[in-house]
Write an enzyme that holds these catalytic residues in place. Structure first.
Site, short mmCIF file in Angstrom:
data_model
loop_
_atom_site.label_atom_id
_atom_site.label_comp_id
_atom_site.label_asym_id
_atom_site.label_seq_id
_atom_site.Cartn_x
_atom_site.Cartn_y
_atom_site.Cartn_z
N ASP A 201 63.60 103.10 -54.66
CA ASP A 201 64.89 102.49 -54.37
C ASP A 201 65.29 102.76 -52.92
OD1 ASP A 201 67.49 101.29 -55.48
OD2 ASP A 201 68.19 103.15 -54.54
N GLU A 270 61.34 98.85 -52.65
CA GLU A 270 62.40 97.86 -52.51
C GLU A 270 62.72 97.71 -51.02
OE1 GLU A 270 66.98 97.29 -54.08
OE2 GLU A 270 66.36 99.22 -53.23
#
Length: 540
Positions: A201, A270
């Site tokens: 993330d 990401e």
């Protein structure tokens, strides 16, 4: 002969654990709930499950604010439950990928509690601290994604700390050697437990500019995109000094060295940078950084065949060594059937969007509920949980509408998700798309998904082949996937009327039947694609 890594061409099913299944009836989904639905997930034909954060957390950002990297939050279960999840998923041939939030922690993490106490404690440099300007204002103009300054005052140190997200999510200082070493140890804890991969993330936010230089302003016409809104000041800047710094690549190489000690594991990053496609190429270059990356490029508001083609071709041109991963929905954006489906939201379009995503070159992240054609749930202001939506209401309602509980059984008050009041309301509209209704309907979105997925597994051209675009417009997209001597022409209509598409040259096509999509045959230079339809034919 080399063996193709399992993750190339894989389909990864994203589970948002709060909302998949509530096993202990407290209104919140949990790890035992995921275990109870493994047979369902396996029936979809997916290769892996990406489990959004389940770590110990005060839940200010619903698990993306971790207070202990090595423990399970009690609302989700225990470490023993997680070990059972891995074992039972592996027994079904399903890999487990976990979210790792490495750029920041919760302000309730023990590291931050120590760091904020003084300027000379053992963890004083573990977070990003800076003195105020002479007038007491923050050290620079950096902004937080969730609104306001990215700096928060800490009176115990008489300094500001950096937070790119909520003020309760202080950023770790990756310029500190001890931080980098400790983070790799936290990651290895889960690798030792048997996880098959990491979804990373906000991975571009690990490093910041040491000189704390101001970000430059961004022209008005460039303020949309990357998942940020023009009513959010964050979109007013070019984010060149607060994230995506060159040092990030060195850390990714250290992380890859660790991953290589656990053969078969994978990293999926990401990416949401100023030029996401360029950054994806950099972050996956050289077979020494990330294995795969995905961006927000297909999480846009408008559906366009031409835009999809431009996006994929741009990445293909730049991504010389890496491997792409595509998604059209996740836990951060409005559900794809509401973004791209318009007011009609045809079930046939849901089938076609799934088939299109599953036919692109690369791997795929599919968000829970996309196999049912779920739309965005309507959430009232008093029901909001997402701090992003609470801050920007009413112009932006936050991310709760894509995070509501899965509808399992249309006959139950809470759709079979829980027997008590749920953390977000169960959407009444979703009950009409419940698994219980779609299971027994041979023409359902769910069964079309299963049929396509199991057929896809037998098609090397779709899983591993090259991609060549043939035709595109706002309302359709046509490309060919090739692997060795095998080639498939794939055509998708995003319109409610039949599309007659010129292929530019004649192709000898052989029909493929029995898999829920239209077929064509013959020496053709033009094909007709039904309204919201999919046509796939073998190129002879």
């Amino acid at each position: 002969m080399t063996t193709t890594p399992w993750w190339r061409g894989a389909v990864v099913y994203q589970v948002y654990p709060r909302s998949l299944m509530d096993a202990n009836n407290d209104g919140i989904g949990d790890i035992p709930g995921i275990i109870s639905k493994l047979d369902y997930i396996a029936s979809l034909g997916v290769d892996a499950i990406w489990v959004s954060p389940f770590f110990k957390s005060p839940m200010k950002d619903f698990g993306y604010d971790i207070s202990d990297y090595r423990d399970i939050d009690p609302i989700f279960g225990t470490l023993a439950d997680f070990d059972e999840l891995i074992a039972k998923a592996h027994a079904r041939g399903i890999k487990i990928i976990i979210d790792q939030v490495l750029s920041h922690t919760s302000d309730q993490h023990a590291w931050f509690a120590e760091s904020r106490e003084s300027r000379d404690n053992p963890k004083a440099d573990w977070y990003v601290w800076a003195d105020p300007k002479p007038d007491g204002t923050p050290p620079n103009n950096w902004l937080a994604i969730f609104g306001g300054s990215a700096w928060e005052w800490e009176p115990r140190r008489c300094q500001y700390y950096l937070h790119n997200f909520l003020k309760s999510q202080p950023d770790l200082n990756y310029h500190c050697d001890a931080v980098r070493a400790q983070i790799l140890e936290e990651v290895e804890f889960w690798l030792k437990r048997g996880v098959d991969g990491l979804r990373l993330d906000a991975i571009i936010f690990c490093y910041h500019d040491k000189l704390l230089r101001d970000n430059p302003a961004k022209p008005i016409e460039e303020r949309r995109g990357r998942g940020f809104r023009e009513d959010n000041p964050y979109a007013f800047q070019r984010h060149v000094f607060d994230c995506d710094r060159p040092e990030n690549l060195q850390f990714l190489e250290s992380l890859r060295t660790l991953m290589d000690r656990y053969p078969g594991t994978v990293t999926l990053g990401e990416i949401a940078s100023e030029d996401s496609l360029k950054t994806m190429a950099e972050y996956t270059a050289g077979n020494s950084r990330l294995h795969m990356a995905y961006s927000f490029e297909l999480l846009v508001d408008q559906l366009s065949g031409s835009y999809i083609r431009e996006t994929v071709e741009t990445l293909e041109k730049n991504l010389l060594e890496g491997w792409p991963c595509w998604s059209i929905g996740n836990h951060d954006v409005v559900r794809v059937m509401s973004r791209w489906g318009g007011k009609k939201q045809s079930p046939q379009l849901a089938k076609t969007l799934n088939a299109m995503l599953l036919s692109l070159r690369g791997s795929v992240c599919a968000y829970q509920g996309e196999e049912l054609g779920l739309t965005e749930a309507e959430i009232q202001q008093h029901e909001l949980q997402d701090p992003y939506g609470i801050t920007f209401w009413p112009r932006f309602k936050g991310r709760d509408g894509c995070r509501t509980p899965m509808p399992w059984d249309h006959t139950h008050e809470r759709a079979g998700f829980s027997q008590t009041n749920t953390w977000l309301p169960v959407s009444a509209d979703h009950k009409s798309k419940a698994v219980s209704l779609q299971e027994d309907d041979s023409a359902s979105i769910l069964n079309a998904y299963r049929t396509f997925m199991h057929w896809r597994k037998q098609q090397p051209a779709l899983r591993l082949g090259d991609i060549e675009f043939v035709a595109d417009a706002q309302d359709y997209l046509v490309f060919i996937r090739r692997h060795g001597n095998d080639a498939l022409l794939c055509a998708f209509s995003f319109s409610d009327v039949e599309q007659v598409v010129s292929l530019g040259t004649n192709y000898q096509l052989d029909e493929i039947t029995g898999h829920g999509f239209g077929s064509v045959t013959g020496n053709l230079g033009t094909i007709s694609v039904p309204a919201y339809g999919t046509v796939i034919a073998r190129v002879m």
